[in-house]
Design an enzyme around this catalytic site. Structure first.
Site, PDB file in Angstrom:
ATOM      1  N   HIS A  18      -3.469   6.804   2.175  1.00  0.00           N
ATOM      2  CA  HIS A  18      -3.802   5.536   1.610  1.00  0.00           C
ATOM      3  C   HIS A  18      -5.141   4.978   2.475  1.00  0.00           C
ATOM      4  CE1 HIS A  18      -4.093   1.278   0.994  1.00  0.00           C
ATOM      5  NE2 HIS A  18      -3.704   0.906   2.461  1.00  0.00           N
ATOM      6  N   ASN A  65     -10.053  -1.036   0.750  1.00  0.00           N
ATOM      7  CA  ASN A  65      -8.560  -0.736   0.663  1.00  0.00           C
ATOM      8  C   ASN A  65      -8.275  -1.266  -0.722  1.00  0.00           C
ATOM      9  OD1 ASN A  65      -5.872  -1.298   0.672  1.00  0.00           O
ATOM     10  ND2 ASN A  65      -6.005  -1.685   2.973  1.00  0.00           N
ATOM     11  N   CYS A 122       0.902  -1.124   0.043  1.00  0.00           N
ATOM     12  CA  CYS A 122      -0.112  -0.001  -0.027  1.00  0.00           C
ATOM     13  C   CYS A 122       0.754   1.150  -0.055  1.00  0.00           C
ATOM     14  CB  CYS A 122      -0.873  -0.032   1.288  1.00  0.00           C
ATOM     15  SG  CYS A 122      -1.960  -1.425   1.254  1.00  0.00           S
TER      16      CYS A 122
HETATM   17  N1  ACO Z   1     -17.569  -8.794  11.601  1.00  0.00           N
HETATM   18  C1  ACO Z   1     -18.096  -9.067  12.658  1.00  0.00           C
HETATM   19  N2  ACO Z   1     -17.297  -9.573  13.738  1.00  0.00           N
HETATM   20  C2  ACO Z   1     -15.833  -9.534  13.512  1.00  0.00           C
HETATM   21  C3  ACO Z   1     -15.617  -9.157  12.064  1.00  0.00           C
HETATM   22  C4  ACO Z   1     -16.391  -8.923  10.951  1.00  0.00           C
HETATM   23  N3  ACO Z   1     -16.016  -8.924   9.774  1.00  0.00           N
HETATM   24  N4  ACO Z   1     -14.017  -9.291  12.073  1.00  0.00           N
HETATM   25  C5  ACO Z   1     -13.861  -9.382  13.437  1.00  0.00           C
HETATM   26  N5  ACO Z   1     -14.843  -9.395  14.260  1.00  0.00           N
HETATM   27  C6  ACO Z   1     -14.931  -9.708  15.469  1.00  0.00           C
HETATM   28  C7  ACO Z   1     -13.689 -10.279  15.957  1.00  0.00           C
HETATM   29  O1  ACO Z   1     -13.758 -11.780  15.983  1.00  0.00           O
HETATM   30  C8  ACO Z   1     -13.774  -9.758  17.517  1.00  0.00           C
HETATM   31  O2  ACO Z   1     -14.531 -10.658  18.226  1.00  0.00           O
HETATM   32  P1  ACO Z   1     -14.155 -10.925  19.804  1.00  0.00           P
HETATM   33  O3  ACO Z   1     -14.360  -9.615  20.597  1.00  0.00           O
HETATM   34  O4  ACO Z   1     -15.570 -11.824  20.121  1.00  0.00           O
HETATM   35  O5  ACO Z   1     -13.084 -11.667  19.880  1.00  0.00           O
HETATM   36  C9  ACO Z   1     -14.349  -8.571  17.473  1.00  0.00           C
HETATM   37  O6  ACO Z   1     -14.914  -8.418  16.204  1.00  0.00           O
HETATM   38  C10 ACO Z   1     -13.171  -7.373  17.583  1.00  0.00           C
HETATM   39  O7  ACO Z   1     -12.200  -7.637  16.254  1.00  0.00           O
HETATM   40  P2  ACO Z   1     -11.025  -6.788  16.312  1.00  0.00           P
HETATM   41  O8  ACO Z   1     -10.055  -7.786  15.297  1.00  0.00           O
HETATM   42  O9  ACO Z   1     -10.485  -6.571  17.641  1.00  0.00           O
HETATM   43  O10 ACO Z   1     -11.651  -5.542  15.633  1.00  0.00           O
HETATM   44  P3  ACO Z   1     -10.984  -4.229  15.255  1.00  0.00           P
HETATM   45  O11 ACO Z   1     -11.685  -3.106  15.860  1.00  0.00           O
HETATM   46  O12 ACO Z   1      -9.544  -4.140  15.533  1.00  0.00           O
HETATM   47  O13 ACO Z   1     -11.219  -4.244  13.674  1.00  0.00           O
HETATM   48  C11 ACO Z   1     -10.036  -4.100  11.554  1.00  0.00           C
HETATM   49  C12 ACO Z   1     -10.508  -5.044  12.692  1.00  0.00           C
HETATM   50  C13 ACO Z   1     -10.974  -3.531  10.852  1.00  0.00           C
HETATM   51  C14 ACO Z   1      -9.349  -5.376  10.353  1.00  0.00           C
HETATM   52  C15 ACO Z   1      -8.986  -3.316  12.098  1.00  0.00           C
HETATM   53  O14 ACO Z   1      -8.028  -3.683  12.930  1.00  0.00           O
HETATM   54  C16 ACO Z   1      -7.990  -2.647  11.015  1.00  0.00           C
HETATM   55  O15 ACO Z   1      -8.712  -2.043  10.294  1.00  0.00           O
HETATM   56  N6  ACO Z   1      -6.785  -2.555  11.051  1.00  0.00           N
HETATM   57  C17 ACO Z   1      -5.968  -1.946  10.279  1.00  0.00           C
HETATM   58  C18 ACO Z   1      -6.118  -2.963   8.784  1.00  0.00           C
HETATM   59  C19 ACO Z   1      -5.241  -2.225   7.904  1.00  0.00           C
HETATM   60  O16 ACO Z   1      -5.151  -0.873   7.652  1.00  0.00           O
HETATM   61  N7  ACO Z   1      -4.523  -2.826   7.046  1.00  0.00           N
HETATM   62  C20 ACO Z   1      -3.671  -2.160   6.059  1.00  0.00           C
HETATM   63  C21 ACO Z   1      -3.555  -3.427   5.090  1.00  0.00           C
HETATM   64  S1  ACO Z   1      -2.773  -2.646   3.725  1.00  0.00           S
HETATM   65  C22 ACO Z   1      -1.711  -3.563   3.091  1.00  0.00           C
HETATM   66  O17 ACO Z   1      -0.471  -3.437   2.987  1.00  0.00           O
HETATM   67  C23 ACO Z   1      -2.093  -4.799   2.581  1.00  0.00           C
END
Ligand code: ACO
Length: 404
Positions: A330, A360, A180
């Site tokens: 990004h 993304n 990214c």
């Molecule tokens: N739907 C419903 N529930 C979900 C989902 C979903 N899609 N995904 C996770 N959950 C649940 C989890 O199981 C967890 O449940 P639990 O509390 O019972 O264990 C709860 O929701 C919280 O999960 P988290 O992973 O802690 O959620 P978070 O608030 O961190 O959000 C997310 C997750 C959206 C992925 C966030 O962490 C994020 O955006 N991180 C950055 C990602 C990013 O920017 N990546 C860049 C990649 S770019 C590249 O180079 C490829």
């Protein structure tokens, strides 16, 4: 001609007539009338033609081999697949909901390549639109940089794009892999080629199809990604008109454990056991695993490192935060964008965001959002943009630039 969001190129203002801010040359930097600015320069000095001893032919005159030039962004374009997948569509295949995805990420829809699409075709479409806006003929392109982590040829997609664009003079074309952050690295690479290498017109394309590497049964990652392509034409200009003020780039291999899609050997390929007298030879065929991500760690990394990087780039440019017309990050998660904007004290109305419609899109996200903002008239010639990419590697970086 409509782009991915349906805007029309005919309404795009020509970027040829620009009012340049008043700038005077001051030693190795530039002094604008508003204050000193440490603009980025090629390290070479200008060596003009010098006359050799009398009697030498004109061909023996020493001609400039490396000329300090500026570079500016003069065209953009984008393209996205037609297949749109909504949060409700995803809720049919994994245990999630529109509400969860919208609240946690800001994403509502994403575009995904289907059978009839190719990433290379999207990249070519985006590049053509950028050339049209810049009014540059494909034959005048002398470098194509394809920023992608998902090329359709292991050896790189850029030469295929060069061919499809019809660049008849066989200009150099190669890929840059930095997830990214790829597009920001591409911009900086274009500037280096122009400033130090004498290149005139460099096409920087950001294009990715992460949908091909997503585990569609993993609700933690499959909700985030979409496919698209965006492109910008970077053109040589006089150093006084330079539009890339500064940049700041980093990587941290230690953070790779939080976000990766590593190579794995194909377990079904038994060639090594069946015919090799030497153990472990021939090697098994390999492929890449699906994207593995610790979302929380990546989130923390982005919110910590991106503001620092932008601050550092601003400092190098000698510009205050208040000089930023647009923050263009990004497009990974609206909460990341909001947190970075808050830390930099940039108000929401000066933040570009379109991830609600695309998710993304990795290396494509910055040029895709830029293209929409330019075509809708938000970003205008002369505006200063703070752009930052971050992602797998880990890599991150920012650039302070002027549009047009
Ligand atoms: N739907 C419903 N529930 C979900 C989902 C979903 N899609 N995904 C996770 N959950 C649940 C989890 O199981 C967890 O449940 P639990 O509390 O019972 O264990 C709860 O929701 C919280 O999960 P988290 O992973 O802690 O959620 P978070 O608030 O961190 O959000 C997310 C997750 C959206 C992925 C966030 O962490 C994020 O955006 N991180 C950055 C990602 C990013 O920017 N990546 C860049 C990649 S770019 C590249 O180079 C490829």
């Amino acid at each position: 001609m409509a782009n991915s969001s349906g805007f029309f190129t005919s309404s795009v203002p020509s970027l040829r007539r620009r009012i340049q801010p008043p700038i005077g040359i001051y030693r190795s930097g530039l002094r604008s009338l508003e204050g000193f600015s440490n603009r980025v320069f090629c390290s070479s000095t200008i060596k003009g033609a010098e006359k050799p001893s009398s009697g030498a032919s004109p061909a023996e005159y020493r001609v400039p081999s490396l000329v300090s030039k500026g570079c500016k962004l003069v065209g953009c374009g984008s393209a996205a697949p037609t297949l749109m997948i909504s949060n409700d569509d995803l809720a049919k295949i994994v245990d999630t909901s529109d509400e969860w995805i919208s609240v946690r990420t800001g994403i509502h829809n994403r575009r995904v390549l289907s059978d009839k699409d190719s990433l290379t075709t999207l990249a070519v479409e985006a590049a053509r639109k950028a050339l049209d806006m810049a009014q540059v003929d494909p034959d005048d392109v002398d470098l194509v940089l394809m920023c992608t982590s998902t090329p359709e040829d292991l050896f790189g997609s850029a030469p295929q794009i060069q061919k499809a664009l019809g660049c008849k003079r066989n200009p150099l074309a190669y890929d840059i892999t930095a997830a990214c952050s790829g597009f920001v690295l591409g911009l900086v690479s274009a500037a280096c080629h122009i400033r130090g290498g004498g290149f005139q017109n460099v096409l920087v394309i950001g294009a990715d199809a992460l949908s091909r590497y997503v585990d569609w049964t993993d609700r933690g990652t499959c909700i985030l990604f979409g496919d698209a392509a965006g492109a910008v034409l970077v053109q040589a200009c006089d150093s006084e008109e330079d539009g890339l003020f500064s940049f700041d780039l980093h990587s941290d291999g230690d953070g790779q454990r939080h976000l990766n899609a590593t190579m794995k050997e194909n377990e079904m390929d038994n060639a090594a056991e069946s015919n090799g007298s030497v153990l472990g030879f021939p090697p098994r065929r390999s492929s890449y695993s699906c994207i593995q991500m610790n979302g929380k760690e990546v989130f923390r990394f982005a919110v910590r490192c991106v503001p620092q990087s932008i601050e550092s780039a601003l400092e190098k440019a000698g510009l205050p935060r208040s000089s930023i017309d647009w923050l263009l990050l990004h497009q990974a998660n609206q909460r990341i964008i909001d947190a970075v904007a808050t830390r930099l004290e940039i108000p929401p109305e000066r933040v570009i965001s379109n991830l609600a419609n695309y998710g993304n899109t990795s290396a494509a996200s910055i040029p895709l959002a830029l293209d929409e903002a330019v075509r809708s008239g938000k970003v205008k010639a002369g505006h200063t943009i703070a752009a930052a990419g971050f992602g797998a590697g880990l890599t991150w970086g920012s650039a302070i630039l002027r549009w047009g």
